[in-house]
Scaffold this motif. Sequence first.
Motif, PDB file in Angstrom:
ATOM      1  N   GLN A  15      39.352  41.096  48.764  1.00  0.00           N
ATOM      2  CA  GLN A  15      39.015  41.804  47.531  1.00  0.00           C
ATOM      3  C   GLN A  15      39.865  41.276  46.376  1.00  0.00           C
ATOM      4  N   VAL A  16      39.290  41.288  45.199  1.00  0.00           N
ATOM      5  CA  VAL A  16      40.056  41.088  43.971  1.00  0.00           C
ATOM      6  C   VAL A  16      40.540  42.468  43.557  1.00  0.00           C
ATOM      7  N   GLU A  49      45.326  46.441  37.053  1.00  0.00           N
ATOM      8  CA  GLU A  49      44.681  46.801  38.314  1.00  0.00           C
ATOM      9  C   GLU A  49      43.225  47.106  37.997  1.00  0.00           C
ATOM     10  N   ILE A  50      42.329  46.656  38.855  1.00  0.00           N
ATOM     11  CA  ILE A  50      40.906  46.904  38.642  1.00  0.00           C
ATOM     12  C   ILE A  50      40.331  47.576  39.887  1.00  0.00           C
ATOM     13  N   ILE A  61      45.857  29.333  42.936  1.00  0.00           N
ATOM     14  CA  ILE A  61      45.240  30.088  41.844  1.00  0.00           C
ATOM     15  C   ILE A  61      43.807  29.608  41.678  1.00  0.00           C
ATOM     16  N   PHE A  62      42.913  30.559  41.505  1.00  0.00           N
ATOM     17  CA  PHE A  62      41.505  30.229  41.346  1.00  0.00           C
ATOM     18  C   PHE A  62      40.865  31.229  40.404  1.00  0.00           C
ATOM     19  N   GLU A  63      39.732  30.842  39.855  1.00  0.00           N
ATOM     20  CA  GLU A  63      39.000  31.736  38.961  1.00  0.00           C
ATOM     21  C   GLU A  63      37.865  32.409  39.725  1.00  0.00           C
ATOM     22  N   VAL A  64      37.649  33.657  39.400  1.00  0.00           N
ATOM     23  CA  VAL A  64      36.535  34.420  39.950  1.00  0.00           C
ATOM     24  C   VAL A  64      35.436  34.402  38.889  1.00  0.00           C
ATOM     25  N   GLU A  71      32.542  43.963  34.139  1.00  0.00           N
ATOM     26  CA  GLU A  71      32.370  45.416  34.061  1.00  0.00           C
ATOM     27  C   GLU A  71      33.664  46.168  34.383  1.00  0.00           C
ATOM     28  N   VAL A  72      34.401  45.735  35.408  1.00  0.00           N
ATOM     29  CA  VAL A  72      35.602  46.468  35.798  1.00  0.00           C
ATOM     30  C   VAL A  72      36.808  46.140  34.927  1.00  0.00           C
ATOM     31  N   ALA A  73      36.788  45.014  34.235  1.00  0.00           N
ATOM     32  CA  ALA A  73      37.926  44.611  33.400  1.00  0.00           C
ATOM     33  C   ALA A  73      37.842  45.172  31.991  1.00  0.00           C
ATOM     34  N   ALA A  74      36.716  45.739  31.622  1.00  0.00           N
ATOM     35  CA  ALA A  74      36.525  46.226  30.242  1.00  0.00           C
ATOM     36  C   ALA A  74      37.385  47.441  29.958  1.00  0.00           C
TER      37      ALA A  74
END
Length: 74
Positions: A15-16, A49-50, A61-64, A71-74
């Motif tokens: 999970q992120v 935290e999301i 390190i990688f990008e999702v 939606e969850v980062a807003a």
Amino acid sequence: MGVVIPESISLRRGQVIGIVTIVDCKFSQVASGWGMPEQYHWKLENPREITPIPYIGRLGIFEVPDDLVMEVAA
């Protein structure tokens, strides 16, 4: 260091769970805080935290993809 580390059985996997902004990276000859000597040290800011998003990560390190976190980062 005053950090409580939970038992591994209770750690979330696959999970992120958060987002940070990487603002700098420097090579250091000496240890600094959590950083080990002779390694690159990342400077991170704005940890958030999301709501957990199922996602299989990779080493380093990688990008999702943006659509997974917008939606969850807003």
